[in-house]
Design a protein around this motif. Structure first.
Motif, PDB file in Angstrom:
ATOM      1  N   LEU A 194     -37.124 -25.590 -39.543  1.00 44.23           N
ATOM      2  CA  LEU A 194     -38.085 -25.288 -38.986  1.00 44.23           C
ATOM      3  C   LEU A 194     -39.161 -25.157 -40.295  1.00 44.23           C
ATOM      4  O   LEU A 194     -39.900 -25.676 -40.349  1.00 44.23           O
ATOM      5  CB  LEU A 194     -38.258 -24.608 -37.630  1.00 44.23           C
ATOM      6  N   GLY A 195     -38.263 -24.075 -41.009  1.00 39.03           N
ATOM      7  CA  GLY A 195     -39.427 -22.797 -41.691  1.00 39.03           C
ATOM      8  C   GLY A 195     -39.701 -24.250 -43.001  1.00 39.03           C
ATOM      9  O   GLY A 195     -41.079 -24.038 -43.639  1.00 39.03           O
ATOM     10  N   TYR A 196     -38.392 -25.471 -43.310  1.00 42.15           N
ATOM     11  CA  TYR A 196     -38.720 -25.849 -44.330  1.00 42.15           C
ATOM     12  C   TYR A 196     -39.884 -27.314 -43.847  1.00 42.15           C
ATOM     13  O   TYR A 196     -40.518 -27.563 -44.779  1.00 42.15           O
ATOM     14  CB  TYR A 196     -37.069 -26.623 -44.865  1.00 42.15           C
ATOM     15  N   MET A 197     -39.603 -27.767 -42.378  1.00 42.13           N
ATOM     16  CA  MET A 197     -40.163 -28.486 -42.064  1.00 42.13           C
ATOM     17  C   MET A 197     -41.836 -28.169 -42.214  1.00 42.13           C
ATOM     18  O   MET A 197     -42.589 -28.999 -42.512  1.00 42.13           O
ATOM     19  CB  MET A 197     -39.679 -28.955 -40.796  1.00 42.13           C
ATOM     20  N   ILE A 198     -42.005 -27.315 -41.742  1.00 43.86           N
ATOM     21  CA  ILE A 198     -43.347 -26.374 -41.553  1.00 43.86           C
ATOM     22  C   ILE A 198     -44.493 -25.887 -43.262  1.00 43.86           C
ATOM     23  O   ILE A 198     -45.322 -26.667 -43.232  1.00 43.86           O
ATOM     24  CB  ILE A 198     -43.625 -24.915 -40.815  1.00 43.86           C
ATOM     25  N   ASN A 199     -43.429 -25.496 -43.657  1.00 44.58           N
ATOM     26  CA  ASN A 199     -43.646 -25.489 -45.189  1.00 44.58           C
ATOM     27  C   ASN A 199     -44.088 -26.586 -45.629  1.00 44.58           C
ATOM     28  O   ASN A 199     -44.591 -26.313 -46.822  1.00 44.58           O
ATOM     29  CB  ASN A 199     -42.932 -24.252 -46.138  1.00 44.58           C
ATOM     30  N   GLY A 200     -43.055 -27.836 -45.946  1.00 43.73           N
ATOM     31  CA  GLY A 200     -43.477 -28.841 -46.636  1.00 43.73           C
ATOM     32  C   GLY A 200     -44.316 -29.871 -45.975  1.00 43.73           C
ATOM     33  O   GLY A 200     -44.102 -31.093 -46.383  1.00 43.73           O
ATOM     34  N   TRP A 201     -45.084 -29.881 -44.873  1.00 49.96           N
ATOM     35  CA  TRP A 201     -45.428 -30.588 -43.999  1.00 49.96           C
ATOM     36  C   TRP A 201     -46.276 -31.639 -44.549  1.00 49.96           C
ATOM     37  O   TRP A 201     -46.646 -32.797 -44.491  1.00 49.96           O
ATOM     38  CB  TRP A 201     -46.117 -30.105 -42.864  1.00 49.96           C
ATOM     39  N   SER A 202     -46.846 -30.874 -45.552  1.00 52.13           N
ATOM     40  CA  SER A 202     -48.382 -31.627 -46.508  1.00 52.13           C
ATOM     41  C   SER A 202     -47.245 -32.875 -46.953  1.00 52.13           C
ATOM     42  O   SER A 202     -48.479 -33.739 -47.561  1.00 52.13           O
ATOM     43  CB  SER A 202     -48.898 -30.544 -47.125  1.00 52.13           C
ATOM     44  N   HIS A 203     -45.703 -33.109 -47.522  1.00 55.15           N
ATOM     45  CA  HIS A 203     -44.898 -33.376 -48.567  1.00 55.15           C
ATOM     46  C   HIS A 203     -44.508 -34.700 -47.046  1.00 55.15           C
ATOM     47  O   HIS A 203     -44.173 -35.962 -47.765  1.00 55.15           O
ATOM     48  CB  HIS A 203     -44.563 -32.680 -48.513  1.00 55.15           C
ATOM     49  N   THR A 204     -45.014 -34.435 -45.778  1.00 53.42           N
ATOM     50  CA  THR A 204     -45.134 -35.392 -44.967  1.00 53.42           C
ATOM     51  C   THR A 204     -44.817 -36.922 -45.948  1.00 53.42           C
ATOM     52  O   THR A 204     -46.342 -37.088 -46.184  1.00 53.42           O
ATOM     53  CB  THR A 204     -45.174 -35.387 -43.662  1.00 53.42           C
ATOM     54  N   ASN A 205     -44.068 -38.197 -45.591  1.00 55.95           N
ATOM     55  CA  ASN A 205     -44.184 -39.115 -46.035  1.00 55.95           C
ATOM     56  C   ASN A 205     -43.258 -40.044 -44.908  1.00 55.95           C
ATOM     57  O   ASN A 205     -42.324 -40.484 -45.089  1.00 55.95           O
ATOM     58  CB  ASN A 205     -43.056 -40.115 -46.794  1.00 55.95           C
ATOM     59  N   LEU A 206     -44.120 -40.909 -43.983  1.00 56.88           N
ATOM     60  CA  LEU A 206     -43.627 -41.039 -43.132  1.00 56.88           C
ATOM     61  C   LEU A 206     -42.889 -42.802 -43.110  1.00 56.88           C
ATOM     62  O   LEU A 206     -41.946 -42.705 -43.066  1.00 56.88           O
ATOM     63  CB  LEU A 206     -44.534 -41.932 -40.863  1.00 56.88           C
ATOM     64  N   ASP A 207     -43.679 -43.448 -44.388  1.00 56.31           N
ATOM     65  CA  ASP A 207     -42.853 -44.290 -44.582  1.00 56.31           C
ATOM     66  C   ASP A 207     -41.189 -44.072 -45.174  1.00 56.31           C
ATOM     67  O   ASP A 207     -40.199 -45.292 -45.392  1.00 56.31           O
ATOM     68  CB  ASP A 207     -43.614 -45.015 -45.868  1.00 56.31           C
ATOM     69  N   ASP A 208     -40.986 -43.053 -45.612  1.00 53.98           N
ATOM     70  CA  ASP A 208     -39.676 -43.149 -46.195  1.00 53.98           C
ATOM     71  C   ASP A 208     -38.553 -41.842 -45.585  1.00 53.98           C
ATOM     72  O   ASP A 208     -37.739 -41.492 -45.271  1.00 53.98           O
ATOM     73  CB  ASP A 208     -39.793 -42.086 -47.743  1.00 53.98           C
ATOM     74  N   LEU A 209     -39.039 -41.889 -43.984  1.00 52.05           N
ATOM     75  CA  LEU A 209     -38.959 -41.021 -42.871  1.00 52.05           C
ATOM     76  C   LEU A 209     -38.678 -39.381 -43.271  1.00 52.05           C
ATOM     77  O   LEU A 209     -37.444 -38.847 -43.164  1.00 52.05           O
ATOM     78  CB  LEU A 209     -37.597 -41.525 -42.182  1.00 52.05           C
ATOM     79  N   ILE A 210     -39.867 -38.848 -44.509  1.00 53.21           N
ATOM     80  CA  ILE A 210     -39.253 -37.676 -44.192  1.00 53.21           C
ATOM     81  C   ILE A 210     -40.725 -36.489 -44.096  1.00 53.21           C
ATOM     82  O   ILE A 210     -41.929 -37.182 -43.664  1.00 53.21           O
ATOM     83  CB  ILE A 210     -40.322 -37.525 -46.416  1.00 53.21           C
ATOM     84  N   LEU A 211     -39.778 -36.068 -43.516  1.00 54.18           N
ATOM     85  CA  LEU A 211     -40.823 -34.512 -42.199  1.00 54.18           C
ATOM     86  C   LEU A 211     -40.278 -33.536 -42.726  1.00 54.18           C
ATOM     87  O   LEU A 211     -39.758 -32.927 -42.806  1.00 54.18           O
ATOM     88  CB  LEU A 211     -40.311 -34.752 -41.341  1.00 54.18           C
ATOM     89  N   GLY A 212     -41.998 -32.969 -43.358  1.00 55.72           N
ATOM     90  CA  GLY A 212     -41.683 -31.118 -44.438  1.00 55.72           C
ATOM     91  C   GLY A 212     -40.458 -31.441 -45.765  1.00 55.72           C
ATOM     92  O   GLY A 212     -40.903 -33.220 -46.393  1.00 55.72           O
ATOM     93  N   TYR A 213     -39.799 -30.471 -45.506  1.00 53.89           N
ATOM     94  CA  TYR A 213     -39.026 -31.074 -46.743  1.00 53.89           C
ATOM     95  C   TYR A 213     -37.231 -31.007 -45.996  1.00 53.89           C
ATOM     96  O   TYR A 213     -36.047 -30.513 -45.892  1.00 53.89           O
ATOM     97  CB  TYR A 213     -38.982 -30.074 -47.492  1.00 53.89           C
ATOM     98  N   VAL A 214     -37.651 -32.869 -45.414  1.00 53.41           N
ATOM     99  CA  VAL A 214     -36.127 -32.886 -44.651  1.00 53.41           C
ATOM    100  C   VAL A 214     -36.199 -34.111 -44.429  1.00 53.41           C
ATOM    101  O   VAL A 214     -36.812 -34.884 -44.221  1.00 53.41           O
ATOM    102  CB  VAL A 214     -36.103 -32.034 -42.888  1.00 53.41           C
ATOM    103  N   SER A 215     -36.064 -35.236 -45.416  1.00 47.64           N
ATOM    104  CA  SER A 215     -35.415 -36.304 -45.486  1.00 47.64           C
ATOM    105  C   SER A 215     -34.892 -36.882 -44.574  1.00 47.64           C
ATOM    106  O   SER A 215     -33.489 -36.311 -44.430  1.00 47.64           O
ATOM    107  CB  SER A 215     -34.516 -36.637 -46.739  1.00 47.64           C
ATOM    108  N   LEU A 216     -35.007 -37.792 -43.077  1.00 54.83           N
ATOM    109  CA  LEU A 216     -34.180 -38.333 -42.177  1.00 54.83           C
ATOM    110  C   LEU A 216     -33.521 -38.849 -42.250  1.00 54.83           C
ATOM    111  O   LEU A 216     -32.459 -38.796 -41.606  1.00 54.83           O
ATOM    112  CB  LEU A 216     -35.202 -38.314 -40.315  1.00 54.83           C
TER     113      LEU A 216
END
Length: 267
Positions: free
Chosen positions: A196-218
């Motif tokens: 949760l922390g890495y997703m919240i802190n990296g939210w500005s780097h979310t890239n839905l085209d590559d399925l990246i949510l925050g600092y998590v690559s789905l």
């Protein structure tokens, strides 16, 4: 992000991590983070945030593996839930806050911190060092702050905390099997809070085209977690076939080499 060669690499990584977890009883962060760092760089991920993405994705995979491990240990009554209750609040807070610190640090600093810590873990594993049990269980307040520290360090290197919490529990005269089982239970709040922390802190780097949510690559999370979950039982069976002591030393050397390679990537 979705090239076939990378999807195969994720699957192979998951297989190795699962077998290692089943055979040696350790989490896969020491393998996942340096390997994902290299794979993400090869896919064009910015070096500025690549270690953050590897840490967050690794933490997400630990959620799945820790649930499986926790259930297995709990069935054998190997979890000291009174200790978990004392440590869990500190673990949650320490892990979550440490992701905020990690988000403002450079990839180079995180790579150095990861490599130094994994070098320590590798040496301890190679030498099979164990603390001398000399105490009884600590008070709730000490367990809370110890949990906070274990959670914070775990978040910075994306591990389930076993390399820290098992020796910590053994130091308090906890039986080895119960120390491992209790550590597995502590690993779940570490993984959830860290993800949760890495997703919240990296939210500005979310890239839905590559399925990246925050600092998590789905995609990386799903494939690595799936294959590690499938292959962990293979590792358990290999315990009765392979010389675990020798395998542990080989694995310790592998962790060291991966950490050095990761460090050299940023120097």
């Amino acid at each position: 992000m979705f090239g076939l060669e990378f999807l195969i690499a994720y699957a192979l990584l998951g297989i190795i991590v699962g077998i290692a977890a089943g055979l040696l009883g350790i989490g896969g962060g020491g393998i996942i983070v340096p390997v994902l760092t290299s794979l993400f760089l090869a896919q064009g991920i910015s070096s500025e945030n690549v270690v953050h993405l590897a840490l967050g994705t690794s933490m997400a995979t630990i959620v799945i593996t820790s649930i499986s491990s926790l259930r297995a240990h709990n069935k054998k009554q190997g979890v000291l839930w009174n200790v978990v209750k004392m440590m869990a609040p500190g673990v949650l807070i320490g892990t979550f806050l440490a992701t905020f610190l990690a988000s403002i640090l450079s990839s180079l600093f995180l790579a150095i911190f990861f490599s130094v810590f994994m070098a320590y873990v590798s040496i301890q594993m190679f030498l099979n060092k164990k603390p001398k049990p000399s105490r009884t269980l600590f008070s709730p307040i000490i367990q809370f702050f110890s949990g906070s520290l274990i959670g914070a360090i775990s978040a910075m290197v994306s591990i389930g905390g076993g390399s820290l919490s098992v020796p910590y529990l053994l130091w308090q005269n906890v039986e080895l099997k119960k120390a491992i089982g209790t550590s597995a239970a502590i690993g779940l709040p570490i993984a959830i809070s860290g993800t949760l922390g890495y997703m919240i802190n990296g939210w500005s780097h979310t890239n839905l085209d590559d399925l990246i949510l925050g600092y998590v690559s789905l995609p990386a999370f799903a494939i690595v977690a799936f294959f590690s979950f499938l292959t962990a039982p293979i590792g358990v069976k290999l315990v009765h076939i392979l010389p675990v002591g020798i395998v542990k030393k080989v694995f310790a050397c592998l962790l060291m080499l991966l950490s050095i390679k990761m460090l050299l990537t940023f120097i």
